[in-house]
Design a protein around this motif. Structure first.
Motif: not given
Length: 323
Positions: A78-82
């Motif tokens: 989720f951090l990557a796609f954020h």
């Protein structure tokens, strides 16, 4: 005078908010595509964390359970796609609009902490968050353009806001049981791998660009990540996701000031007014959080005192004492 860990957690939160305020400006100054910029930000962050991880002898990685690995992997994804979505939004809309929308986390955090952790927000917390959100809307009011590229950028920023809130929710559960070094290294490492796969899959050129661009990519790892998100993760052990999410609402004010001095973006009356309202909302929320914790602390002391009193009475009434 001895200070509690919670006091240092709030100091770390302040440093973290100031650090993440530089993120949008640095992203704007890079020339690499958004996913590539996101990859190098996480890649350099992992490189900087590895010496601490090695010095800590794995930081307790062997104690990680299967559930921990699942949660920390989801947090990294989720951090990557954020970062992908937010960096893309900065190419389509203004710094003010993008930063404002990506920091509207209380809208998701209050619901998320209630659904997943049963953590209810007080009435003061809800009203103070609403005040801070209203300040964010004041900032964005004169900048929103419901058309074309700007609208697409706004929607990407809002989706990025959801992604980072989920990342914090998953991270909160793992962080409370494991060290900051372990949590940060694994989350950033997983995020970097996801971003690398994303870049390769969509055929992005992974060349970091010239030396100046490389410098901005490195600074993105040092300030917003290690002095921003890492301090947020450290604070999660003593401060709830709700508190961090509301404090991060100060980021738009910091980003607007930096955009004025570095990018030459003017500061309008609604941006100044919105920043003031955001700051008022943050102070109201944090004051309520301090009062709640202080109340719980006094209750704990009272309970401890009552238990000690009962034990003394039992001791006085024991047969040995009466003989």
């Amino acid at each position: 005078m001895n200070r509690s860990p919670k006091t240092y957690a709030y100091l770390a939160l302040l440093i973290g908010v100031i650090s993440v305020s530089t993120s949008a400006i640095m992203v704007r100054l890079t020339v690499t595509p958004a996913p590539v910029t996101a990859f190098y930000r996480m890649f350099f962050s992992v490189l900087l964390m590895i010496p601490f991880f090695v010095a800590a002898k794995g930081a307790g990685i062997r104690s990680m359970t299967r559930r921990d690995w699942i949660l920390i992997s989801l947090a990294g994804i989720f951090l990557a796609f954020h970062f992908i979505l937010w960096f893309e939004s900065l190419e389509l809309t203004s710094v003010a609009s993008s930063v404002v929308l990506v920091t509207l986390q209380p809208l998701f955090a209050f619901a998320g902490t209630y659904l997943f952790f049963g953590e209810k927000a007080s009435r003061q917390a809800i009203w103070s968050a609403a005040l801070a959100i209203f300040g964010s809307l004041i900032i964005s009011w004169g900048d929103f353009r419901i058309s074309g590229m700007a609208l697409a950028g706004d929607l990407l920023a809002l989706t990025a806001c959801l992604m980072v809130t989920v990342y914090l929710l998953f991270g909160q559960d793992v962080r409370k049981r494991h060290s900051l070094i372990l949590h940060t290294t694994l989350v950033y490492g997983i995020s970097a791998v996801v971003l690398f796969i994303y870049c390769v899959f969509f055929s992005y050129n992974l060349h970091p660009g010239n030396s100046e661009n490389l410098m901005w990519l490195l600074l993105l790892a040092v300030f917003p990540n290690l002095l921003g998100h890492s301090l947020f993760n450290w604070s999660l052990k003593w401060i709830s996701t709700n508190t961090i999410s509301v404090a991060i609402l100060f980021e738009p004010a910091g980003a607007i000031v930096l955009a004025y001095f570095i990018l030459g973006e003017g500061v309008t009356w609604y941006q100044a007014a919105g920043s003031f309202v955001i700051f008022a909302g943050i102070l109201l929320f944090l004051s309520g959080d301090f009062k709640k914790k202080e109340h719980h602390h006094h209750e704990d002391l009272d309970d401890k005192g009552r238990k000690m009193g009962i034990e003394k009475v039992k001791e006085a009434e024991s047969p040995e004492r009466m003989m």
